[in-house]
Scaffold this motif. Sequence first.
Motif, PDB file in Angstrom:
ATOM      1  N   GLU A   1      -6.081  14.372  -2.292  1.00  0.00           N
ATOM      2  CA  GLU A   1      -4.646  14.540  -1.883  1.00  0.00           C
ATOM      3  C   GLU A   1      -5.537  13.516  -0.324  1.00  0.00           C
TER       4      GLU A   1
ATOM      5  N   LEU B   1      -5.547   9.656  -2.355  1.00  0.00           N
ATOM      6  CA  LEU B   1      -3.914   9.821  -2.686  1.00  0.00           C
ATOM      7  C   LEU B   1      -3.492   8.871  -1.460  1.00  0.00           C
TER       8      LEU B   1
ATOM      9  N   MET C   1       3.203  12.301  -6.570  1.00  0.00           N
ATOM     10  CA  MET C   1       3.197  12.265  -4.776  1.00  0.00           C
ATOM     11  C   MET C   1       4.444  12.581  -4.816  1.00  0.00           C
TER      12      MET C   1
END
Length: 786
Positions: free
Chosen positions: A607, A610, A676
């Motif tokens: 995460e 990202l 996402m």
Amino acid sequence: MTRRVLHILEFDKVKEKVREKATSTLGKEMVDALTPMISIEEVELAQQETREGSIVLRLKGSVPLGGIRDIRKAIQRSRIGGMLSPQELLDISGVLSAGGRVKQFILQLAEEDESLPILNGLAQSIERLRPLEDEITQSIDDHGEVMDGASSQLRQIRNEIRQTESQVRERLERILRTSSYQKMLQEGIITIRNDRYVLPVKQEYRGSFGGIIHDQSASGATLFIEPEAVVSLNNRLRELFAREQREVEKVLLHLSGQVANHADPLIVNVESLARIDFIFAKAFYGESIKGTQPLLNEKGKIRLKKARHPLLSPETVVPIDVELGDHFTAMVVTGPNTGGKTVSLKTIGLLTLMAMSGLQIPSEEGSEISVFSQIHADIGDEQSIEQSLSTFSSHLTNIIKIIQSMDENSLILLDELGAGTDPSEGAALAIAILDHIIQRGAKVVATTHYSELKAYAYNRKQVINASVEFDVATLSPTYRLLVGVPGRSNAFAIAERLGLNREIIDLAKKQMSQEEMSVEKMIVSLEENRMTAEREREKAEGLRKELENMRNQLEKERQELEKEKNRILTNAEKEAAQAVAKARKEAEEVIAQLRKMALEEQTSIKEHRLIEAKKRLEAALPRFKKEPVHQRKGAEVKNNLLPGDDVMVYSLNQRGQILEEISSDEILVQIGLMKMKVNKADVGPVSTEKKPERNLLATIKGNREHIRPELDIRGDTIEDAIHSIDKYLDDAVISGLNQVSIIHGKGTGALRKGIQEYLKKHPQVKEFRLGVHGEGGSGVTVVKFN
């Protein structure tokens, strides 16, 4: 219309002005025959002719009318077997050449402008007859001499003549060089007498020289003798000259026969050219007086706007406005002498005659003229001493003739009606005459001094007062025609202005009847109201012009703002294109890095990585202020999105697919290999709009829509021409043109050859060819693109 009326209204003088504009005797003859027509169809046709001529002059400024001659008599003589002279044949050739020029000129214009049907028809009726023209020009030179090449026999005869003349001169020059003869000669020259070569010999050597005497000088001291040595050669020359003359006559008879064979089309050509010359004479005259084409009717209606008398100087003439035949059948014009009443009367009559003759009239657009069956006029003092007629009798005699011949479609112009007799009787007679004319249905304009006619016009529905304005302050007329306002006598005002005692003026006013005073007060009141209205009108006109100037200024500023806006948008587009290119490059790097990370870890992306990549991608995107409508669009569609739908993620500028709904505000989206969470407000349906690149191309094409379908390079060098063509072809291809024309002219052909060599190698050129008839012929190269 009678000749007398045409003369009184000066129509003949207008015709003379038109005649000056014609270029040929044929056109001048048609102007001389010009008369007003009483059929509205004929008048409309004549006006259409003049209008077409005016259109051509407006577009081109001039017309190639030179060379038009009257060859009708020569054509008729050729028809009965007569031999035409070389000059007559040259005139026929000149007319054929002029016809060809005029025909080509008009037909080219008619292709561009469909509003020339009459001129186009006349041009179509002209036959070129090129073989006849060429045969004449190849047989007769510009000086009217039959050329050697007119026939093989004529060439042979003239060669023999030149050889024989050379032999004669050679023998005579030998005599001149002989010492024994030199003392006998008055001068050492060769001359000609009776078509024979001779020498000037002194009188005292008459018997010693020998030969034939052909002439002597005025003093008798010199004899012109033909020596025996050249007699036979001179005889031979006489025979050759006779043969030459017979051969010349054969050539002329042959050409005359050719003219006879084409007599009918030649006559048509002459008549068509004469008509065209006549039409342009009318158009040139209309241009010289700043004329307009009037509207036409058959109802007796006349409406003139700012009309001017065409024979008066434009710098000094005062325009008048006239309305008659609609609400009013008659007009009574009053005012002082030399104030312009007669000029106004003549202006109305003359402009009506001009319009009915197919001429344009000097007035503003929208003026209207009726086609009358008759126009009658009694203008000016026509007292005849020979007939022992007084002024009154002369006028009354003319009026009686007018009343006897008029009808309901007549226009009648009467100057100083009822003048020349007792005022009370004259006024009563004038009223009776006007009543009779009105009852018959004719339209009438009358001028008068009688105050009774002012009240008459005021009390009759079909009659309107008018007057010519008089400035009491300067004691001079202004020559303006005021319709609806009767004229004042101004006698008291003028007397007071000149310094007459006030008591005398007041005493004079008491002598006037109460009715006369009432009429005068009414006129004063009307004139004051008119002047007030005029001032208000001028004030309103000033405000209108001021508003018009403000509007023009605002329009100018708007255009400047529009230009500035376009400049800003152009710069913004360039900056946006650069920003998009930079953002795309950054996005591709981010996506490549994400894919590499996914492959290395063989699992879903962490995460924090990202979020880091997403921030980098967002930082790379250009930021533009979003319109509220875009936000509303996302809000409207967010509740309609379902798993499996393709969507656009606005913040990433990437397409993806909805995998599942996480909450009421968030969804899980698959973007390539990346999954996402995104806010529903940040996604929307995939847009079906065209790509920006295509919009940019459309913008470029739109900015080049002004590219013309032809390029004129006449007069350029080959290097300059190729440079211009290279840029022009690029612009033309971008603008979407499939075919263009390059105008290089005919000339020596070097420019055309150089251009076509260049076109063979141009990658965008599919094919090219020379222009055909109507495209410019060999002076134009037509290019088609791939």
